[in-house]
Design a protein around this motif. Sequence first.
Motif, PDB file in Angstrom:
ATOM      1  N   GLU A 196       0.774  -1.333   0.158  1.00 13.56           N
ATOM      2  CA  GLU A 196      -0.042  -0.073   0.031  1.00 13.56           C
ATOM      3  C   GLU A 196       0.765   1.349   0.095  1.00 13.56           C
ATOM      4  O   GLU A 196       0.455   2.186  -0.609  1.00 13.56           O
ATOM      5  CB  GLU A 196      -1.157  -0.180   1.225  1.00 13.56           C
ATOM      6  CG  GLU A 196      -2.031  -1.111   1.245  1.00 13.56           C
ATOM      7  CD  GLU A 196      -2.866  -0.906   0.087  1.00 13.56           C
ATOM      8  OE1 GLU A 196      -3.746   0.301   0.175  1.00 13.56           O
ATOM      9  OE2 GLU A 196      -2.996  -1.550  -0.713  1.00 13.56           O
ATOM     10  N   VAL A 308      -9.152  -7.784  -4.049  1.00 14.12           N
ATOM     11  CA  VAL A 308      -9.228  -6.696  -2.966  1.00 14.12           C
ATOM     12  C   VAL A 308      -8.856  -5.428  -3.891  1.00 14.12           C
ATOM     13  O   VAL A 308      -9.517  -4.370  -3.829  1.00 14.12           O
ATOM     14  CB  VAL A 308      -8.326  -6.871  -1.803  1.00 14.12           C
ATOM     15  CG1 VAL A 308      -8.507  -5.494  -1.010  1.00 14.12           C
ATOM     16  CG2 VAL A 308      -8.672  -8.050  -0.936  1.00 14.12           C
ATOM     17  N   LYS A 309      -7.709  -5.659  -4.412  1.00 15.82           N
ATOM     18  CA  LYS A 309      -7.099  -4.304  -5.401  1.00 15.82           C
ATOM     19  C   LYS A 309      -6.406  -4.887  -6.493  1.00 15.82           C
ATOM     20  O   LYS A 309      -5.515  -6.223  -6.429  1.00 15.82           O
ATOM     21  CB  LYS A 309      -6.082  -3.830  -4.356  1.00 15.82           C
ATOM     22  CG  LYS A 309      -5.367  -2.465  -5.042  1.00 15.82           C
ATOM     23  CD  LYS A 309      -4.274  -1.870  -3.971  1.00 15.82           C
ATOM     24  CE  LYS A 309      -3.998  -0.772  -4.630  1.00 15.82           C
ATOM     25  NZ  LYS A 309      -2.728  -0.200  -3.961  1.00 15.82           N
TER      26      LYS A 309
ATOM     27  N   TYR B  91      -6.196   0.509   1.509  1.00 18.54           N
ATOM     28  CA  TYR B  91      -6.776  -0.900   0.933  1.00 18.54           C
ATOM     29  C   TYR B  91      -6.717  -1.656   2.417  1.00 18.54           C
ATOM     30  O   TYR B  91      -7.186  -2.594   2.366  1.00 18.54           O
ATOM     31  CB  TYR B  91      -6.474  -1.599   0.006  1.00 18.54           C
ATOM     32  CG  TYR B  91      -7.181  -1.107  -1.314  1.00 18.54           C
ATOM     33  CD1 TYR B  91      -8.455  -1.654  -1.628  1.00 18.54           C
ATOM     34  CD2 TYR B  91      -6.464   0.052  -2.145  1.00 18.54           C
ATOM     35  CE1 TYR B  91      -9.116  -1.250  -2.867  1.00 18.54           C
ATOM     36  CE2 TYR B  91      -7.212   0.479  -3.078  1.00 18.54           C
ATOM     37  CZ  TYR B  91      -8.574  -0.069  -3.789  1.00 18.54           C
ATOM     38  OH  TYR B  91      -9.065   0.302  -4.752  1.00 18.54           O
ATOM     39  N   TYR B 147     -12.346   0.873   5.039  1.00 17.35           N
ATOM     40  CA  TYR B 147     -11.190   1.184   4.419  1.00 17.35           C
ATOM     41  C   TYR B 147     -10.706   2.518   4.682  1.00 17.35           C
ATOM     42  O   TYR B 147     -11.520   3.659   4.654  1.00 17.35           O
ATOM     43  CB  TYR B 147     -11.194   0.803   2.723  1.00 17.35           C
ATOM     44  CG  TYR B 147     -11.146  -0.576   2.201  1.00 17.35           C
ATOM     45  CD1 TYR B 147     -10.378  -1.576   2.971  1.00 17.35           C
ATOM     46  CD2 TYR B 147     -11.779  -0.947   1.244  1.00 17.35           C
ATOM     47  CE1 TYR B 147     -10.400  -2.614   2.631  1.00 17.35           C
ATOM     48  CE2 TYR B 147     -11.631  -2.071   0.702  1.00 17.35           C
ATOM     49  CZ  TYR B 147     -10.848  -3.217   1.461  1.00 17.35           C
ATOM     50  OH  TYR B 147     -10.876  -4.432   0.847  1.00 17.35           O
ATOM     51  N   ARG B 149      -9.034   4.480   2.706  1.00 15.63           N
ATOM     52  CA  ARG B 149      -9.560   5.470   1.475  1.00 15.63           C
ATOM     53  C   ARG B 149     -10.858   5.935   1.448  1.00 15.63           C
ATOM     54  O   ARG B 149     -11.047   6.974   0.753  1.00 15.63           O
ATOM     55  CB  ARG B 149      -9.069   4.740   0.284  1.00 15.63           C
ATOM     56  CG  ARG B 149     -10.176   3.449  -0.043  1.00 15.63           C
ATOM     57  CD  ARG B 149      -9.551   2.511  -1.022  1.00 15.63           C
ATOM     58  NE  ARG B 149      -9.893   3.021  -2.253  1.00 15.63           N
ATOM     59  CZ  ARG B 149     -10.539   2.858  -3.419  1.00 15.63           C
ATOM     60  NH1 ARG B 149     -11.512   2.094  -3.206  1.00 15.63           N
ATOM     61  NH2 ARG B 149     -10.348   3.253  -4.565  1.00 15.63           N
TER      62      ARG B 149
END
Lengths: 324, 256
Positions: A196, A308-309, B91, B147, B149
């Motif tokens: 991240e 998730v990402k 995230y 989250y 974000r």
Amino acid sequence: MNTLRDLIRSRPIVTAAVVTVFLAALPFLLGNNYYVRVATIVGIYVILVSSLNIIIGFTGMFSLGHAAFYGIGAYTSAMLTTMAGWNFWLALPVAGIVAGIFGTLIGLATLRLRAVFLAFTTLGFGEITRIVILNWRSFTRGPMGIAGVPIPTLFGWTFDRYGYYYLVVVLAALTVGIIYRVYHSRVGRALVAIREDETAARSMGVNVFGYKVLAFTFACVFAGIAGSFFAHFQRFVSADSFANLESFAIITMVALGGTGSIFGPILGALILVILPEVFRFLAQYRGVIYGLVLILVIVLKPGGLAGVKGIFEKPKTPKRRKRR
Amino acid sequence: MILSVDNVRKTFGGLVAVNDVDLEVRQGDIHAIIGPNGAGKTTFFNALTALVPPDSGTITFRGERIDGLKTHQVSARGIGRTFQNIRLFPYLSVLENVKVGAHNLGRHTIFDAILRSGRFRREEREVEEFALELIEKVGLSDKRDTYARNLPYGEQRKLEIARAMAAHPTLLLLDEPAAGMNNTETAALDEFIRSLKSEGYTIILIEHDMKLVMSIADRITVIDHGEKISEGVARDVQNDQRVIEAYLGKQHGGDQ
């Protein structure tokens, strides 16, 4: 999807029981030997994809040579059993360890550098591994490959198709379970933090380089174990099975299934192993299928099906509010 | 002195971002660093935390030299920080963000995690409890699973402070915590930083909101063009000719 997830969360024991019964009964439901074989191959890829997901999905590093570690595991196991007379059950963990050692070396050499260098190095390492296997005849038997890799036995029972199937189910379940446990720990949180925001992770006391090497090594161990199983399942290994196209296939499965989740890699492996089998007439276009799938995922659903990402998603920074 | 910075210098090519700056911070103080934009304040923070290692000079924290250490080692010595341009883990949930902050409180290894050992279970329980406590303190309890974000800007700032506190630091570096906050939020932040001080934290604060700075800072250091130009309590700094020049330019009129 959410309600299904909630149901699974609220009844973990029931879910585990249902999944266990289903997996145990599956070969009998399938009946046909060929289907059992496909199911076994799905199992191998579940291990490979889940382990690559540690590198790409959790830690945000890019490895383009996962097949090399798969191949190193396969050759280690094949050579130890055929040439040194080792037992399969001993060769299996050793194959994982040897692949892990190679992973550590690659990691130590490149993970201090910018992210692209790992991608380049692993890409090169994949090709080097293949060429070394192909040309070092006295050691690896070169292009002839290694034939007659022994069939595993357990308490005097020689494995049949069902034996392989159940063994891969156990190995894949262990892999996914171990990855799940690591993910939900201080170690897993550190890895995701690195993905991240590396600078922030550092400032929170995470030894970024150390954890990157750890994650890379950890993933390579599983690739080596998958390789060992593959060698004894196929009973023949050759360099062709571990070319860069194989790495590419595994990456596509990670991307399709969804990066950074536990379930995503299982889904990705399932779909992309079965798809070419269903469309058998497209078998020669396997590479094309993977390429198309990868492009479609990037364009339509960068997070993958259960991710998730997405690995291709742009990091979003929060908009700064105007000073008042 | 909890922190002594001696002659720290950082250059980028020909630009001297931090020019031989000295700084002494007393235990338990709120010490503000102010200065015009581009004065080198954030670079100074980054030099302290080894994100951009200083070219020369020494940094002593609680009697130990920390210049030359890596960023994660500085953090482990007890210095926590926030960032001017918010650097949360987008995230990860609010709770997980704070747990990452507590990384070094845990000692369990990958093997403990795989075997779910006693140490793992005890540490995870403690971290969970502690993280929830911090989240409550900054008022984000009802958003623990959101989250990062998806939080509004002001709450992201709060989460950054909670995450920095999770490592049990003795010194907190806050980089413009009030940026983008309205008056009510800033007033709440004022109170919050005071409460940190009363809990025994030492705080170094970079801030442009002069009302906040003058209200809470025990001492103020003014930096301009990478150099320290003034230091002292609020009243001294406010009346220092060099400070007024730095902010307003040389030709200032008599009436304030």
